[in-house]
Design an enzyme around this catalytic site. Structure first.
Site, PDB file in Angstrom:
ATOM      1  N   GLU A  32       0.827  -1.209   0.000  1.00  0.00           N
ATOM      2  CA  GLU A  32       0.000   0.000   0.000  1.00  0.00           C
ATOM      3  C   GLU A  32       0.860   1.258   0.000  1.00  0.00           C
ATOM      4  OE1 GLU A  32      -3.052   0.349  -0.648  1.00  0.00           O
ATOM      5  OE2 GLU A  32      -3.463  -1.786  -0.726  1.00  0.00           O
ATOM      6  N   TYR A 115      -6.692   6.347   4.161  1.00  0.00           N
ATOM      7  CA  TYR A 115      -6.742   5.345   3.105  1.00  0.00           C
ATOM      8  C   TYR A 115      -5.928   4.111   3.467  1.00  0.00           C
ATOM      9  CZ  TYR A 115      -5.456   2.602  -0.849  1.00  0.00           C
ATOM     10  OH  TYR A 115      -5.216   1.518  -1.648  1.00  0.00           O
ATOM     11  N   ASP A 133      -9.398   4.698  -3.156  1.00  0.00           N
ATOM     12  CA  ASP A 133      -8.264   5.179  -3.940  1.00  0.00           C
ATOM     13  C   ASP A 133      -8.794   5.784  -5.240  1.00  0.00           C
ATOM     14  OD1 ASP A 133      -8.845   3.043  -5.658  1.00  0.00           O
ATOM     15  OD2 ASP A 133      -6.744   2.483  -5.899  1.00  0.00           O
ATOM     16  N   CYS A 188     -12.533   0.019 -15.854  1.00  0.00           N
ATOM     17  CA  CYS A 188     -13.061   1.392 -15.794  1.00  0.00           C
ATOM     18  C   CYS A 188     -11.902   2.373 -15.670  1.00  0.00           C
ATOM     19  CB  CYS A 188     -14.020   1.512 -14.609  1.00  0.00           C
ATOM     20  SG  CYS A 188     -15.032   3.003 -14.634  1.00  0.00           S
ATOM     21  N   CYS A 195     -16.186  -0.524 -21.442  1.00  0.00           N
ATOM     22  CA  CYS A 195     -17.525  -0.758 -20.896  1.00  0.00           C
ATOM     23  C   CYS A 195     -18.080  -2.119 -21.312  1.00  0.00           C
ATOM     24  CB  CYS A 195     -18.468   0.360 -21.329  1.00  0.00           C
ATOM     25  SG  CYS A 195     -17.950   2.001 -20.733  1.00  0.00           S
ATOM     26  N   CYS A 198     -17.360  -4.588 -18.606  1.00  0.00           N
ATOM     27  CA  CYS A 198     -17.717  -4.200 -17.245  1.00  0.00           C
ATOM     28  C   CYS A 198     -18.920  -5.007 -16.739  1.00  0.00           C
ATOM     29  CB  CYS A 198     -18.036  -2.710 -17.182  1.00  0.00           C
ATOM     30  SG  CYS A 198     -18.491  -2.144 -15.527  1.00  0.00           S
ATOM     31  N   CYS A 204     -24.737   1.252 -15.003  1.00  0.00           N
ATOM     32  CA  CYS A 204     -23.813   2.379 -14.802  1.00  0.00           C
ATOM     33  C   CYS A 204     -24.506   3.693 -15.166  1.00  0.00           C
ATOM     34  CB  CYS A 204     -22.562   2.182 -15.658  1.00  0.00           C
ATOM     35  SG  CYS A 204     -21.435   3.595 -15.653  1.00  0.00           S
TER      36      CYS A 204
END
Length: 287
Positions: A32, A115, A133, A188, A195, A198, A204
């Protein structure tokens, strides 16, 4: 959306070392820190070397902070290395060398913000926290609010939305956090969303609205060439390769413009990344 996105993740998630059980909480935390503003392909080799050298927080804490800066290499934003070293030292001192499980304890570690605390609690310990994020924020902006891009900085409204979307079950919520992040990274994407791949394209909001163009304030672009960041990187590169303190004259050779070079060096000293010694020589920090 939870079922569709989590099912997609089961099939399409990348096999990354920090997602494997053997990575443990420390491996998750290291990843991270490294992945902030840095793509996966650049992080992978440094991550592997880092964990081989410092498999536990106490191993890193036992070495001078300059060694963390040296091992950070060219990942960029090297203050993250100092912060990770400080977090490792605090883990050794406060938590018997084990990355804490509680969100509040994670947040109290030096260099750990909201975060990172949420990400470690979620990914390492399977807890229920909103993990926001850039990738997740973009997925939520498009899928839920119908905007092509999220605001430049995370807003209170985005945090409320993320909390409202969290599954009630802890394990499902932890998987949702990882899955939405992966969806933003692989499908995305910022410039060329796919798309057709997705799992939630049919619901969406942005796609249903006809994929309207972004109308917000200009999005910040990242520049590097000719900036103080580039000069700082060149100065640090010399110090990382050196086995003994480096004289000022050697550092002067890395950049032609003296005012900018001096400003960059002063900034590195102020940030604790470089330690000046008597006689006009410099080294990576030892304390």
């Amino acid at each position: 959306m939870h079922t569709a996105v989590n099912a997609w993740f089961e099939t399409h998630a990348r096999d990354l070392p920090w997602r494997r059980p053997e990575a443990g909480p420390w491996g998750v935390m290291v990843s991270e820190f490294m992945l902030q503003q840095t793509p996966v392909n650049r992080v992978l080799p440094v991550y592997e070397q880092w964990l081989a050298r410092w498999p536990r927080p106490a191993d890193l804490a036992a070495e001078p902070p300059g060694e963390a800066v040296r091992a950070w290499g060219r990942l960029g934003y090297p203050r993250r290395a100092l912060r990770l070293h400080a977090a490792a030292s605090a883990i050794r001192e406060r938590h018997l060398g084990d990355v804490p499980r509680e969100h509040a304890q994670l947040l109290a570690l030096p260099g750990v913000g909201e975060y990172t605390a949420a990400a470690v609690a979620s990914f390492a310990y399977g807890q229920r926290h909103p993990v926001l994020d850039t990738n997740v924020r973009r997925v939520f902006a498009r899928a839920v609010t119908g905007k092509e891009y999220p605001p430049n900085a995370t807003t209170a409204a985005e945090r409320r939305l993320a909390r409202s979307l969290l599954p009630a079950d802890q394990a499902t919520a932890a998987r949702w956090a990882a899955a939405t992040m992966e969806l933003g990274a692989l499908v995305c994407t910022a410039r060329s969303p796919e798309c057709g791949r997705c799992p939630i394209a049919e619901r969406c909001a942005w796609k249903l609205a006809g994929s309207p163009a972004y109308e917000g304030p200009p999005r910040r672009g990242q520049t590097y060439a000719g900036t103080d960041r580039q000069v700082r990187g060149k100065l640090l590169a010399v110090l990382r390769e050196a086995t003994s303190p480096v004289p000022q004259a050697e550092l002067d050779r890395v950049w032609h413009e003296p005012v900018q070079r001096a400003r960059a060096l002063d900034g590195l000293v102020a940030d604790g990344l470089v330690e000046p010694l008597a006689g006009g020589v410099y080294r990576l920090p030892q304390t």
